[in-house]
Design an enzyme around this catalytic site. Structure first.
Site, PDB file in Angstrom:
ATOM      1  N   SER A   3      17.326 -17.016  23.418  1.00 20.56           N
ATOM      2  CA  SER A   3      17.377 -16.241  21.901  1.00 20.56           C
ATOM      3  C   SER A   3      18.778 -15.979  21.263  1.00 20.56           C
ATOM      4  O   SER A   3      18.742 -15.834  20.157  1.00 20.56           O
ATOM      5  CB  SER A   3      16.477 -14.734  22.078  1.00 20.56           C
ATOM      6  OG  SER A   3      17.601 -14.040  22.950  1.00 20.56           O
ATOM      7  N   LYS A  46      15.196  -5.660  18.808  1.00 25.17           N
ATOM      8  CA  LYS A  46      16.356  -6.228  18.375  1.00 25.17           C
ATOM      9  C   LYS A  46      17.021  -5.726  17.213  1.00 25.17           C
ATOM     10  O   LYS A  46      17.998  -5.373  17.151  1.00 25.17           O
ATOM     11  CB  LYS A  46      16.398  -7.613  18.734  1.00 25.17           C
ATOM     12  CG  LYS A  46      16.387  -8.227  20.074  1.00 25.17           C
ATOM     13  CD  LYS A  46      16.076  -9.781  19.895  1.00 25.17           C
ATOM     14  CE  LYS A  46      16.061 -10.137  21.326  1.00 25.17           C
ATOM     15  NZ  LYS A  46      15.519 -11.684  21.333  1.00 25.17           N
TER      16      LYS A  46
END
Length: 790
Positions: free
Chosen positions: A656, A699
């Site tokens: 990611s 996040k």
């Protein structure tokens, strides 16, 4: 820039409960859901398996813990009568096998009649225990036995009288000694000869006496044999008399029972065998042998012989379809066992000490167990397979199974087994069983695969509201008002990490409802409201967020270095997710890239020091391939790049960060600085297309929190892949900040869009002669690379 941030309405999908009637104010107005919510596939599998009666159609229910698999299946089984096709249910009893005591017999009785039969036998025995001694304690019996005794005495006396008279004629007397022996003695007139008087006789006279006595002794031996035969004959006659007397009593009491059970051949045969055995063992009832009687009645509450007990191992009094949940599947708890009893230091066992297991109780129905628990216990899995294959239930001693004991044990007759087993387990256990146990797929042919989530529509929200109502009603909680229902549905969507899905992890929803109920009751509320749900969620988070607070503290005190304003070359803020057992949160990571003259490779520091996982290494290789495709088609890239996660000591995995890493490398190549007030997350493919990642909500919230610690600026924000936009279910404070223009979230489909946002300049599109525009980021990088190539 052409890329517009997402509007606040795209960051959170609030439940409007459009499918609920306007007058539905709370869960009180909702019918509790009594079916499996969102599990149509699994429900069809269960229905299919339950309707097939052939061997091997048992069920393995797959799904992670907390989905409520067991609750769902039990709810379905209780609601639908799986026995609608009329499979008969039975009571099962163990009784004595009078011919072979080590092999007790099984009696099959119609459901609900086992206990009645047991009581009838007990009543019969209590009557016989009283009636039989009375039958032998009356004038008629005494008279008949006395007659037989007199007949014996007369025959004995007449046999002896002839010999006595013959002896007397020959001057010999026949007498009985105190030891009970017959004795022949020579007479001297009327008195027996003494040794002196016998010695005075002539030798001929002495010899004559000896010959006479020898002859008489021979006759006496014949008579004694005759007497023994007479005594045996008398004994037989007494025995026959006793049996006749006892038979009259026993038949009188057993006859009504035989009539009552004339349609059941097994029971009738048992009653006939019991009648014969009672006549053979009258001493138990007449108490002639104290020790035997004591043991016969040992350790029982009621005064009746043990051998005539009926041991009801399975009773179905309400004749309901048996549904048994076995929480602790040990060998004994599933297959039953035989107890031992001790009486006056003697250890013994018999059929009355056979105890049933859960397979006995589930016979004719369903047994539900946890797969891992079954596999953890020794010998259980093998025993279960054996029983399912043979379709017989055998109560055998585990000690004998594993040859740990040589003691004599019972071998009870097998009970026919007709049961459905439902095992609950996870996918890994299922795969292991499929791979290593060839019998598994034969015995568990049906897989009920439980979903983790369901589509979120107006109809499914209504169904979910009814599911919430069922938990509230089952646990007798306060009812939830409309807004509380909506908030719980929103929470479920966040748990599913998708605006268009609802989580089916019922344990989480049940826990949230319990805690919200506690908060509501503590504040003396009469109903669970949305603010109670919020408080419960905050309290829940506080309990598990110690690690997050510790990580955030490192940003506060400057231990973890981070910039959230300004521009820096070759430095970018990536985003990662940190997970504990029951909580996950996001935090930004500084990623840096430096370049040096070289052969064009990307030197991944994490991988080389073995802190990078395989997926992270794959991500770096993919971005290297993309770099080569944009800058190295004609000639080698004359730079070596060193790439690392700063202050990362615990290992890095996942791809990611590959878009963030590429942006840092492009910045290092071109010398153009990157905004530090923007963080980025997202994977990419070899063509630079943004790919979705996990934990997008955590996040974004992690970077938002760090911005709050370091100082909020209206330009701050996060770049995410466009394919993650539907996963957004952000905290309300983040949504509010976006709404006010104090925070931005960009959803991109290609890495070039990220470069434009981060540098403020276009990435650049290649022309036919592989040249990028000079005013683009790629153009600047290409100029520097070409200079190095020269």
């Amino acid at each position: 820039m052409s890329i517009t941030p997402l509007s606040s309405d795209k960051l959170y999908r609030a439940s409007e409960l459009n499918g609920l009637a306007a007058d539905c104010k709370s869960t009180k107005n909702l019918t509790p859901l009594d079916e499996i919510v969102g599990q149509e596939r699994a429900q069809q599998a269960v229905e299919f398996a339950m309707s097939i009666k052939e061997k091997g159609y048992n069920i393995y229910a797959i799904g992670r813990n907390g989905l409520g698999k067991r609750t769902m299946v039990l709810r379905y089984l209780n609601r639908h009568d799986p026995n609608g096709n009329g499979v008969p249910l039975y009571d099962w009893c163990y009784v004595a096998n009078f011919e072979e005591t080590r092999s007790p017999k099984v009696l099959k009785l119609p459901a609900g009649t086992g206990q009645k039969f047991k009581k009838e036998i007990e009543k019969l025995m209590l009557r016989l225990v009283k009636a039989l001694p009375l039958a032998f304690d009356n004038e008629m019996y005494y008279s008949r036995s006395e007659t037989l005794k007199n007949q014996l005495t007369q025959k004995q006396e007449s046999s002896l009288l002839t010999l006595t008279n013959e002896a007397k004629e020959k001057s010999v007397s026949l007498s009985l000694t105190t030891q009970g022996e017959y004795q022949l003695v020579a007479l001297n007139g009327e008195e027996p000869h003494t040794e002196e008087s016998f010695a005075k006789l002539s030798e001929d006279e002495q010899q004559q006496f000896e010959d006479t006595i020898n002859d008489l002794e021979k006759q006496l031996r014949g008579i004694v044999r005759q007497l023994t035969e007479l005594e045996e004959e008398f004994s037989d006659k007494i025995q026959k008399l006793n049996e006749e007397v006892a038979l009259d009593v026993v038949v009188h009491f057993i006859k009504p029972l035989k009539e009552a059970y004339k349609g059941q051949s097994e029971v009738k045969a048992y009653l006939t065998a019991m009648q014969k055995d009672i006549l053979d063992n009258l001493d138990i009832f007449l108490e002639e042998s104290e020790e035997q009687v004591a043991l016969a009645y040992a350790a029982l509450d009621k005064k009746m012989p043990r051998r005539y007990q009926v041991n009801v191992v399975v009773s179905q009094p309400d004749q309901k379809f048996p549904i048994v949940v076995e929480d602790s599947p040990s060998y004994h708890s599933i297959f039953g066992y035989v107890e031992n009893a001790t009486y006056k230091g003697t250890v013994f066992t018999d059929f009355s000490l056979i105890r049933s297991g859960s397979l006995h109780r589930a016979n004719g129905g369903v047994l539900l167990m946890d797969a891992v628990k079954v596999l953890e216990r020794p010998y259980v899995w093998d025993g279960l397979k054996r029983a399912l294959r043979a379709r017989k239930l055998n109560v055998s001693s585990l000690e004998r199974e594993v040859t740990l004991s040589g003691t004599i044990s019972l071998e009870p007759e097998d009970i026919p087994l007709n049961v459905k087993i439902i095992l609950f387990g996870d996918y890994q256990t299922y795969q292991l069983l499929q791979h290593y146990d060839p019998d598994f797929s034969e015995l568990f042919r049906v897989t009920a695969d439980f979903e983790d989530e369901m589509p979120r529509t107006d109809e499914s929200e209504v169904q979910y509201a009814r599911f919430i109502s069922s938990i509230v009603n089952d646990s007798e909680m306060l009812h939830c008002d409309r807004k509380a229902i909506a908030r719980i549905i929103d929470y479920s969507s966040r748990q599913a990490d998708d605006q268009n899905k609802l989580s089916l992890h019922s344990a989480d929803i049940a826990n949230l409802l319990r805690e919200s109920n506690y908060v509501a009751k503590s504040s003396k509320a009469t109903m669970i409201r949305a603010n109670h749900v919020e408080q419960a969620l905050q309290s829940q988070e506080k309990r598990v967020s110690r690690l997050r607070d510790h990580v955030m503290q490192t940003f506060t005190n400057g231990t973890t270095l981070i910039d959230i304003q300004g521009d820096v070359v070759g430095q970018i803020n990536g985003l990662s997710v940190i997970s504990t057992t029951d909580y996950q949160f996001g935090a930004p990571n500084r990623i840096t890239a430096t370049t040096a003259y070289g052969e064009g490779e990307v030197f991944d520091i994490e991988r080389n020091v073995k802190l990078g996982g395989r997926i992270h290494s794959k991500g770096v290789m993919i971005l290297s391939a993309y770099l080569a495709s944009i800058f190295g088609k004609a000639k080698k890239i004359p730079l070596t790049t060193h790439l690392t996660f700063e202050q990362s000591y615990g290992g890095v995995d996942g791809d990611s960060a590959s878009m963030a890493e590429l942006c840092a490398i492009i910045s290092a190549f071109s010398g153009m600085s990157i905004r530090q007030d923007v963080a980025i997350t997202g994977s990419m493919n070899q063509f630079g297309e943004a790919q979705p990642i996990g934990g997008v909500n955590e996040k974004i919230e992690g970077f938002f929190d760090v911005c709050g610690i370091k100082g909020r600026q209206p330009t701050q924000g996060v770049i995410i892949p466009k394919s993650n936009a539907h996963n957004l279910m952000l905290r309300k404070d983040v949504v509010a900040a976006v709404e006010k223009g104090e925070f931005q979230i960009w959803a991109i489909s290609h890495v070039t869009e990220a470069i434009e946002i981060l540098t403020g300049k276009p990435a650049g599109t290649v022309s036919d002669d592989t040249v990028y525009p000079l005013d683009s980021v790629y153009g600047q990088a290409q100029v520097k690379l070409n200079a190095l190539r020269l």
